[in-house]
Scaffold this motif. Structure first.
Motif, PDB file in Angstrom:
ATOM      1  N   ILE A 330      52.932   6.343 104.122  1.00  0.00           N
ATOM      2  CA  ILE A 330      52.774   5.821 105.491  1.00  0.00           C
ATOM      3  C   ILE A 330      51.870   4.589 105.484  1.00  0.00           C
ATOM      4  N   LEU A 331      50.764   4.660 104.756  1.00  0.00           N
ATOM      5  CA  LEU A 331      49.818   3.543 104.737  1.00  0.00           C
ATOM      6  C   LEU A 331      50.407   2.307 104.065  1.00  0.00           C
ATOM      7  N   VAL A 332      51.118   2.488 102.944  1.00  0.00           N
ATOM      8  CA  VAL A 332      51.699   1.329 102.272  1.00  0.00           C
ATOM      9  C   VAL A 332      52.859   0.752 103.088  1.00  0.00           C
ATOM     10  N   SER A 333      53.527   1.613 103.857  1.00  0.00           N
ATOM     11  CA  SER A 333      54.604   1.128 104.736  1.00  0.00           C
ATOM     12  C   SER A 333      54.037   0.283 105.871  1.00  0.00           C
ATOM     13  N   ILE A 334      52.917   0.714 106.436  1.00  0.00           N
ATOM     14  CA  ILE A 334      52.257  -0.080 107.477  1.00  0.00           C
ATOM     15  C   ILE A 334      51.803  -1.414 106.898  1.00  0.00           C
ATOM     16  N   SER A 335      51.273  -1.364 105.670  1.00  0.00           N
ATOM     17  CA  SER A 335      50.838  -2.592 105.011  1.00  0.00           C
ATOM     18  C   SER A 335      51.987  -3.579 104.862  1.00  0.00           C
ATOM     19  N   MET A 336      53.130  -3.113 104.379  1.00  0.00           N
ATOM     20  CA  MET A 336      54.297  -3.977 104.215  1.00  0.00           C
ATOM     21  C   MET A 336      54.846  -4.423 105.562  1.00  0.00           C
ATOM     22  N   GLY A 337      54.757  -3.570 106.563  1.00  0.00           N
ATOM     23  CA  GLY A 337      55.221  -3.948 107.893  1.00  0.00           C
ATOM     24  C   GLY A 337      54.391  -5.086 108.462  1.00  0.00           C
ATOM     25  N   LEU A 338      53.072  -4.967 108.389  1.00  0.00           N
ATOM     26  CA  LEU A 338      52.202  -6.025 108.892  1.00  0.00           C
ATOM     27  C   LEU A 338      52.396  -7.324 108.122  1.00  0.00           C
ATOM     28  N   CYS A 339      52.731  -7.208 106.848  1.00  0.00           N
ATOM     29  CA  CYS A 339      52.960  -8.404 106.034  1.00  0.00           C
ATOM     30  C   CYS A 339      54.089  -9.257 106.605  1.00  0.00           C
TER      31      CYS A 339
END
Length: 419
Positions: A330-339
């Motif tokens: 979930i956290l890495v997905s949010i990171s990639m989403g914000l990117c």
């Protein structure tokens, strides 16, 4: 040519190019997944895993050099020189064949590290030729009123390809991963060959995708390197890509070795690509809304770049601090989403400061931003080994680059035309 026939031809070109980008994007995530069983079978050290993963970027970087602008008589000639010289359709045919052949040869040559690395370099070379050539095809074969839709399908196909490969590949024996997508590319080549004669006589679309705001073409090479607003974009792009390559190349290995993910759980690596696609669309619309509400273009570019760099940096630090697999995904997905917010930030800033040379400035930026793909493989391996098999330094470095990139971009960026 009759309108219906023209529309049919255009639709086929869009569909085939989108399918090529589907395969292109899918192929990039195969090795990061396959290397988990391959490293055990061939007893590769973490250092060699890093070089294998980074070999793709060596080829990709080499292909980007073909698209850099050249200067002749002080007049800029935009890139895609291979497409201009040999014909875009022939170059795309060669590119898809090269990367598909490289994929199919990977299981055969895997026991030899030098041969395997060579196939990865050739894969990167072919895939690096792909997108710029497709852009050239769209610019010269797709009517201007259909281009937005064409690029929308193209981008969507790439995201679907990454997601599809991330979901399917973990459930396959590793040689089948390469044979499957390599064969898919060869099928595309045959279809393109069959339809090639139908497209061969297409006329050149004389309408540009966007109308240039300036007419001065007398730009020297030094102009692309001596303006701080351009370097602000280059640095931000470099920082963004470092984090992206870390996720693309090492996420399956990290989830497997550090969080104990099995083959089924590795399919969760598709989630970051889905988040990235969705947030990218929302961020683009929101940025346009802010500009219509009288935000300055510079303020919007800085806001979106700050979210797209600082946000992923923060969530990457949180990602490496958790031991729960679902929470980590979930956290890495949010990171990639914000990117994805960077698309409405520094990636859009090229057209603001260099409206008539955006292709050239992006070529320079994209070439520099390919260097993280070359470096982060061996650097990641070295950091993990030197720290006693801990991954924290890897993500601290990525976050630090993101924060630094955000500071430099916000302090040095501009929305005023400089070229």
């Amino acid at each position: 040519m009759a309108p219906n026939r023209l529309h049919t031809k255009t639709s086929r070109i869009i569909a085939l190019c989108s399918m090529a980008n589907f395969i292109n994007a899918a192929d990039r995530v195969i090795m990061p997944i396959a290397i988990i069983p391959m490293k055990s079978e061939f007893n590769w050290s973490l250092h060699w895993q890093g070089w294998i993963l980074s070999a793709f970027a060596f080829g990709y970087f080499s292909s980007q050099l073909l698209h850099l602008p050249s200067l002749q008589n002080d007049k800029q000639v935009l890139g895609a020189c291979a497409a201009n010289r040999f014909g875009a359709k022939s170059v795309l045919l060669f590119a898809v064949f090269l990367w598909s052949f490289s994929n199919m040869m990977t299981p055969i040559l895997a026991p030899s590290l030098p041969a395997l690395i060579l196939t990865r370099v050739l894969l990167g070379l072919g895939e690096g030729l792909g997108l710029p050539t497709i852009f050239h095809i769209f610019a010269n074969n797709v009517p201007i009123e259909e281009r937005s839709r064409a690029f929308g399908y193209l981008a969507a196909a790439g995201s679907v390809g990454q997601t599809f490969a991330s979901v399917v590949c973990p459930h396959l024996p590793w040689p089948i991963m390469f044979y499957l997508f390599g064969s898919l590319g060869m099928v595309w080549v045959l279809i393109w060959l069959i339809l090639y004669s139908e497209y061969r006589d297409s006329t050149v679309d004389e309408l540009p995708l966007i109308q240039p705001k300036v007419t001065n073409h007398n730009i020297r090479w030094v102009e692309f390197l001596c303006h701080w607003p351009l370097w602000a974009i280059y640095v931000a792009h470099f920082a963004m890509n470092w984090s992206n390559y870390i996720i693309m190349q090492w996420l399956p290995t990290y989830l497997s070795s550090h969080l104990g993910a099995n083959k089924e759980s590795i399919s969760l690596t598709a989630a970051p690509y889905v988040f990235n696609s969705l947030v990218g669309v929302v961020a683009g619309h929101y940025a346009d809304i802010l500009i219509t509400q009288r935000w300055s273009v510079l303020s919007v570019r800085r806001l979106m770049s700050s979210i797209g760099l600082i946000g992923p940096g923060v969530f990457l630090l949180m990602f490496c601090a958790v031991d729960n697999l679902l929470a980590a995904v979930i956290l890495v997905s949010i990171s990639m989403g914000l990117c994805a917010c960077n698309s409405a930030g520094h990636l859009s800033n090229h057209a603001d400061i260099a409206p008539n040379h955006a292709g050239a400035t992006f070529a320079v930026s994209n070439s520099l931003a390919t260097l993280p793909g070359i470096l982060c493989g061996p650097v990641t391996a070295e950091l993990v080994i030197a720290s006693g098999n801990r991954w924290f330094p890897v993500f601290v470095l990525a976050a630090t680059l993101n924060f630094t990139g955000a500071i430099i971009y916000v302090s040095q960026s501009s929305a005023s035309q400089i070229l």
